[in-house]
Scaffold this active site. Structure first.
Site, PDB file in Angstrom:
ATOM      1  N   CYS A 187      -3.865 -33.920  17.423  1.00  0.00           N
ATOM      2  CA  CYS A 187      -3.868 -35.383  17.557  1.00  0.00           C
ATOM      3  C   CYS A 187      -5.125 -35.923  16.893  1.00  0.00           C
ATOM      4  O   CYS A 187      -5.700 -35.235  16.033  1.00  0.00           O
ATOM      5  CB  CYS A 187      -3.758 -35.794  19.027  1.00  0.00           C
ATOM      6  SG  CYS A 187      -5.101 -35.215  20.093  1.00  0.00           S
TER       7      CYS A 187
ATOM      8  N   ASN B 136      -8.371 -35.021  20.022  1.00  0.00           N
ATOM      9  CA  ASN B 136      -8.272 -33.723  20.715  1.00  0.00           C
ATOM     10  C   ASN B 136      -8.824 -33.783  22.142  1.00  0.00           C
ATOM     11  O   ASN B 136      -9.421 -32.838  22.637  1.00  0.00           O
ATOM     12  CB  ASN B 136      -8.992 -32.601  19.924  1.00  0.00           C
ATOM     13  CG  ASN B 136      -8.676 -31.192  20.427  1.00  0.00           C
ATOM     14  OD1 ASN B 136      -9.537 -30.314  20.420  1.00  0.00           O
ATOM     15  ND2 ASN B 136      -7.471 -30.966  20.885  1.00  0.00           N
TER      16      ASN B 136
ATOM     17  N   CYS C 257      -6.776 -36.062  24.447  1.00  0.00           N
ATOM     18  CA  CYS C 257      -5.649 -36.562  25.260  1.00  0.00           C
ATOM     19  C   CYS C 257      -4.359 -35.798  24.962  1.00  0.00           C
ATOM     20  O   CYS C 257      -3.961 -34.918  25.715  1.00  0.00           O
ATOM     21  CB  CYS C 257      -5.428 -38.058  25.039  1.00  0.00           C
ATOM     22  SG  CYS C 257      -6.856 -39.083  25.475  1.00  0.00           S
ATOM     23  N   ARG C 258      -3.685 -36.149  23.845  1.00  0.00           N
ATOM     24  CA  ARG C 258      -2.331 -35.635  23.618  1.00  0.00           C
ATOM     25  C   ARG C 258      -2.283 -34.153  23.278  1.00  0.00           C
ATOM     26  O   ARG C 258      -1.495 -33.406  23.881  1.00  0.00           O
ATOM     27  CB  ARG C 258      -1.645 -36.450  22.501  1.00  0.00           C
ATOM     28  CG  ARG C 258      -1.372 -37.876  22.909  1.00  0.00           C
ATOM     29  CD  ARG C 258      -1.066 -38.741  21.704  1.00  0.00           C
ATOM     30  NE  ARG C 258      -2.233 -38.902  20.837  1.00  0.00           N
ATOM     31  CZ  ARG C 258      -2.249 -39.548  19.694  1.00  0.00           C
ATOM     32  NH1 ARG C 258      -1.128 -40.092  19.243  1.00  0.00           N
ATOM     33  NH2 ARG C 258      -3.355 -39.663  18.974  1.00  0.00           N
ATOM     34  N   SER C 259      -3.078 -33.706  22.304  1.00  0.00           N
ATOM     35  CA  SER C 259      -2.919 -32.303  21.869  1.00  0.00           C
ATOM     36  C   SER C 259      -3.396 -31.280  22.912  1.00  0.00           C
ATOM     37  O   SER C 259      -2.757 -30.232  23.057  1.00  0.00           O
ATOM     38  CB  SER C 259      -3.563 -32.058  20.498  1.00  0.00           C
ATOM     39  OG  SER C 259      -4.939 -32.307  20.506  1.00  0.00           O
TER      40      SER C 259
ATOM     41  N   ASP D 197      -0.477 -43.085  21.441  1.00  0.00           N
ATOM     42  CA  ASP D 197      -1.844 -42.751  21.816  1.00  0.00           C
ATOM     43  C   ASP D 197      -2.152 -43.401  23.170  1.00  0.00           C
ATOM     44  O   ASP D 197      -2.125 -44.620  23.278  1.00  0.00           O
ATOM     45  CB  ASP D 197      -2.768 -43.310  20.728  1.00  0.00           C
ATOM     46  CG  ASP D 197      -4.194 -42.867  20.920  1.00  0.00           C
ATOM     47  OD1 ASP D 197      -4.511 -42.370  22.021  1.00  0.00           O
ATOM     48  OD2 ASP D 197      -4.985 -43.030  19.989  1.00  0.00           O
TER      49      ASP D 197
HETATM   50  P1  4NP Z   1      -5.980 -38.317  21.383  1.00  0.00           P
HETATM   51  O1  4NP Z   1      -6.460 -39.753  21.918  1.00  0.00           O
HETATM   52  O2  4NP Z   1      -5.909 -38.431  19.864  1.00  0.00           O
HETATM   53  O3  4NP Z   1      -4.628 -38.156  21.986  1.00  0.00           O
HETATM   54  O4  4NP Z   1      -6.995 -37.308  21.851  1.00  0.00           O
HETATM   55  C1  4NP Z   1      -7.593 -40.386  21.423  1.00  0.00           C
HETATM   56  C2  4NP Z   1      -8.830 -40.068  21.922  1.00  0.00           C
HETATM   57  C3  4NP Z   1      -9.961 -40.700  21.454  1.00  0.00           C
HETATM   58  C4  4NP Z   1      -9.841 -41.672  20.476  1.00  0.00           C
HETATM   59  C5  4NP Z   1      -8.603 -42.003  19.972  1.00  0.00           C
HETATM   60  C6  4NP Z   1      -7.477 -41.356  20.437  1.00  0.00           C
HETATM   61  N1  4NP Z   1     -10.993 -42.348  20.002  1.00  0.00           N
HETATM   62  O5  4NP Z   1     -10.866 -43.257  19.180  1.00  0.00           O
HETATM   63  O6  4NP Z   1     -12.133 -41.973  20.392  1.00  0.00           O
END
Ligand code: 4NP
Length: 153
Positions: free
Chosen positions: A3, A6, A8-10, A120
């Site tokens: 993602c 790294n 939340c989703r992945s 997201d």
């Molecule tokens: P992820 O979610 O891609 O599912 O881990 C996010 C976590 C942090 C951010 C964006 C998406 N950020 O902009 O810091």
């Protein structure tokens, strides 16, 4: 599983797939997760990711974020992107057609060729994390089915 951050989703996708593999005693599949960005490198999973995992009996406290790298093309046969932006970011780093073929959108496992993205949940709340968990749980069930029937995905 890849993602953006790294956190939340992945990490959730990785943990869900590992749990299912463990339940099925499938020991030959290696799973990891990474982010296309370095925003959270070395950091823990988002607390909401950990909470959501806990609700489903999954412990994410050992997760540490890392950035996707070209080396991942050598290490893994399949690279699941969570959304279309991750997908193009990874594809951009592919060195040849073989590497490009490894990259898939994870929700295409549920609805082939629909090219849907896992939303997201970063700006969302508990409900959004739960929704993401359920989508990934469904996708991982299909991945497991494929592993069981073909001995590959
Ligand atoms: P992820 O979610 O891609 O599912 O881990 C996010 C976590 C942090 C951010 C964006 C998406 N950020 O902009 O810091």
């Amino acid at each position: 599983m890849v993602c953006l951050g790294n956190i939340c989703r992945s990490p959730m996708a990785k943990a869900i797939l590992l749990k299912k593999l463990d339940e099925k005693n499938i020991t030959w599949v290696e799973v990891d997760s990474a982010g296309t960005s370095d925003y959270h490198t070395g950091g823990k999973a988002d607390y909401r990711t950990m909470e959501s995992g806990k609700k489903h009996g999954i412990d994410l406290s050992n997760h540490r974020a890392r950035q996707f790298s070209r080396r991942d093309f050598d290490m893994f046969d399949l690279i699941y992107a969570m959304d279309s932006e991750n997908y193009s970011d990874i594809l951009y780093q592919a060195g040849n057609e073989d590497e490009k073929q490894k990259v898939k959108l994870i929700l295409n496992e549920i609805e082939p060729e629909a090219n849907l993205s896992v939303p997201d949940p970063w700006f969302g709340g508990e409900k959004d994390f739960e929704k993401v968990f359920n989508m990934l749980d469904k996708a991982c069930d299909i991945i497991i089915e494929k592993i069981e029937t073909n001995n590959e995905v």
